[in-house]
Design an enzyme around this catalytic site. Structure first.
Site, short mmCIF file in Angstrom:
data_model
loop_
_atom_site.label_atom_id
_atom_site.label_comp_id
_atom_site.label_asym_id
_atom_site.label_seq_id
_atom_site.Cartn_x
_atom_site.Cartn_y
_atom_site.Cartn_z
N TYR A 145 0.83 -1.20 0.00
CA TYR A 145 0.00 0.00 0.00
C TYR A 145 0.86 1.25 0.00
CZ TYR A 145 -3.23 3.58 1.71
OH TYR A 145 -3.97 4.73 1.86
N ALA A 146 1.85 1.30 0.89
CA ALA A 146 2.69 2.49 1.02
C ALA A 146 3.48 2.74 -0.26
CB ALA A 146 3.62 2.35 2.21
N SER A 148 2.63 1.98 -3.30
CA SER A 148 1.74 2.51 -4.33
C SER A 148 1.36 3.96 -4.05
CB SER A 148 0.48 1.63 -4.46
OG SER A 148 -0.32 1.70 -3.30
N ILE A 177 -8.80 7.39 7.90
CA ILE A 177 -10.05 8.11 7.68
C ILE A 177 -11.17 7.40 8.45
CG2 ILE A 177 -11.66 8.99 5.96
CD1 ILE A 177 -9.42 8.71 3.89
N THR A 179 -14.15 5.91 8.53
CA THR A 179 -15.18 5.31 7.67
C THR A 179 -15.72 4.05 8.34
OG1 THR A 179 -13.62 3.88 6.48
CG2 THR A 179 -13.95 6.12 5.63
#
Length: 226
Positions: A145-146, A148, A177, A179
Site C-alpha cells: 500500500y505504502a 503505491s 479516515i 469510515t
C-alpha cells in the site's frame, strides 16, 4: 465552486460520497466515476458513471469524455479511487503489489491523462490526488500500500511540474479516515483521533477552488488528531 464541473473517481465510496455532496452544496456540477455499478442518482447537476475500470486507460478516457459531454467542460479532477492491503513482504504475494499499483497509481494516472486536455481548456484546471501519511514512512505490513501511495506522491509532483502555469496538481495525505470499513477493521481504535471524511473533503475542495490558484506540487498532510 459555483459553476465548476468536478469529476470524482471512487465517487461511491465513503469519502467520494462526502466530497461529491459538499461540492454540489457549493454549487458545482459533479460527475462521479466508480468501479461499482451506478446507483441511479444521475440528473440535473449530478452524473454517475458506474462499472468503470480506471486501471484501463481506454475505459478511463471514455468515462472522462462522458462527463465532459454531459456538462460541456471540466474544471477539477479528484482522484479518490483506490484500495488498501495489509501484507508483509515475507509472507505476501507479488499479486498484491500489482493490485495496489493498479488501484492506486494507474487509476490516478489514467484519469489524469484523459482529463488534461479538458482541464487545460478550463483556464483554472485542478487535479487533486489522494496520497497517504503512511507512505512517508511505511510500517510493517504496509509495504504494498505504502509503495503505491508513494507512487501517487511522485506522480503528483511530476505532473505538477509538467503542467505548471496551466493546471495545478496537488495531493492530500490523510492518516486513518473515519469510515465504517475502517471502524470495522480496527474496532479497538480511538475513532475520535481519525480524520473525518468531511475534514478531508474541505481540504480537497479548497485545492479545487480559485483560492488555491497558487498551490501546486504540494503534498498536504491531513492527520486529524493523531
Amino acid at each position: 465552486m459555483k459553476g465548476k464541473v468536478v469529476v470524482i473517481t471512487g465517487a461511491l465510496g465513503a469519502l467520494g460520497q462526502v466530497v461529491a455532496a459538499e461540492a454540489m452544496s457549493q454549487g458545482a456540477q459533479v460527475a462521479g466515476i466508480d468501479h461499482a455499478a451506478a446507483q441511479g442518482s444521475s440528473g440535473g447537476d449530478r452524473l454517475e458513471i458506474g462499472g468503470v475500470d480506471l486501471s484501463d486507460p481506454v475505459a478511463a478516457g471514455k468515462a472522462i469524455d462522458a462527463a465532459v459531454a454531459q456538462f460541456g467542460r471540466l474544471d477539477a479532477l479528484v482522484n479518490i479511487a483506490g484500495g488498501f492491503a495489509f501484507e508483509t513482504v515475507a509472507d505476501g504475494s507479488s499479486k498484491t503489489w500489482e493490485r495496489m499499483y493498479a488501484l492506486n497509481v494507474l487509476t490516478a494516472l489514467n484519469a489524469s491523462r484523459a482529463a488534461i486536455p479538458h482541464l487545460t481548456k478550463s483556464g483554472a484546471g485542478r487535479i487533486i490526488n489522494i496520497g497517504a501519511i503512511g507512505a512517508l514512512q511505511a510500517a510493517a505490513g504496509m509495504g504494498p500500500y505504502a509503495a503505491s501511495k508513494a507512487g501517487v506522491h511522485r506522480l503528483t509532483e511530476s505532473l505538477a511540474a509538467e503542467l505548471k502555469g496551466r493546471v495545478t496538481v496537488n495531493a492530500v495525505l490523510p492518516s486513518t479516515i473515519d469510515t465504517p470499513a475502517n471502524r470495522a477493521g480496527m474496532p479497538n481504535a480511538d475513532f475520535s483521533k481519525w480524520v473525518t471524511p468531511r475534514e478531508l473533503a474541505n481540504v480537497i475542495l479548497f485545492l479545487a477552488s480559485e483560492a488555491a490558484s497558487g498551490v501546486t506540487g504540494a503534498l498536504i498532510p491531513v492527520s486529524g488528531r493523531v
